[in-house]
Design an enzyme around this catalytic site. Structure first.
Site, mmCIF file in Angstrom:
data_model
loop_
_atom_site.group_PDB
_atom_site.id
_atom_site.type_symbol
_atom_site.label_atom_id
_atom_site.label_comp_id
_atom_site.label_asym_id
_atom_site.label_seq_id
_atom_site.Cartn_x
_atom_site.Cartn_y
_atom_site.Cartn_z
ATOM 1 N N ASP A 2 -5.263 13.702 2.431
ATOM 2 C CA ASP A 2 -5.316 14.846 1.519
ATOM 3 C C ASP A 2 -3.941 15.148 0.918
ATOM 4 O OD1 ASP A 2 -4.459 15.535 4.111
ATOM 5 O OD2 ASP A 2 -5.163 17.588 3.950
ATOM 6 N N TYR A 25 5.846 11.936 1.924
ATOM 7 C CA TYR A 25 4.721 11.328 2.638
ATOM 8 C C TYR A 25 3.541 11.120 1.681
ATOM 9 C CZ TYR A 25 0.829 10.819 5.897
ATOM 10 O OH TYR A 25 -0.278 10.367 6.555
#
Length: 192
Positions: A2, A25
């Site tokens: 997500d 990330y």
């Protein structure tokens, strides 16, 4: 993950929504997706969120560890997502691989996550409810706090629920029943 989204949506993200990661990330994960697509191989990219299980490092095990050694804990209450039981995800991947016509359906992005959204704080409360029923030590108080309380180095999307309707339509798998999965994972942990 997500983390490929920026968290500004007000309804679950579909596979077709614009990706806009807000952390290194998330950028690295999106770059991985792009590389896979450019490789010209047949693929499934399965995005998931808030993964937990009875093994490895994850939020469930972190909460149980902190809950066993602290009388009070603080948990973020302004980030919303869907916890996903990793055993459910593994079973879903198995269904995909064993499906007739698997290769004809490949080369696409799919979402698979939990069936209900919650905050990290609500997730923690559910963890401690089940942990208490299993005889595990839990904290006396859980305090909801904002994300800024922890001053984390990596930004996390404030809203990251995933729409899993595509994988259900194509493969007949339902989103992870994360509350049932949570009880299963805690039972496994408490029996070790």
């Amino acid at each position: 993950t997500d983390y490929v989204f920026d968290g500004t949506a007000f309804s679950p993200y579909s596979e077709n929504d614009i990706t806009k990661p807000i952390s290194a990330y998330g950028i690295s994960k999106l770059n991985g997706e792009i590389s896979i697509k450019k490789s010209k191989c047949k693929y499934f990219i399965i995005r998931t969120s808030w993964a937990f299980s009875d093994y490895g490092d994850n939020f469930l095990k972190t909460m149980l560890k902190h809950g066993a050694s602290n009388d009070e804990i603080y948990v973020v209450n302004d980030q919303i997502g869907c916890p996903t039981y990793m055993r459910d995800l593994a079973e879903t991947i198995k269904v995909l691989i064993l499906k007739d016509g698997f290769l004809e359906l490949s080369s696409q992005v799919l979402h698979y996550s939990g069936d209900e959204e919650c905050s990290w704080f609500e997730f923690a409360k559910e963890i401690f409810k089940h942990a208490s029923l299993s005889g595990l030590k839990i904290p006396n108080k859980i305090h909801p706090v904002s994300s800024s309380y922890f001053n984390a180095p990596a930004s996390r999307p404030s809203y990251s629920s995933l729409d899993c309707s595509k994988i259900t339509k194509l493969f007949g798998v339902e989103p992870s029943d994360w509350k049932s999965g949570l009880q299963d994972a805690i039972n496994r942990i408490s029996s070790k």
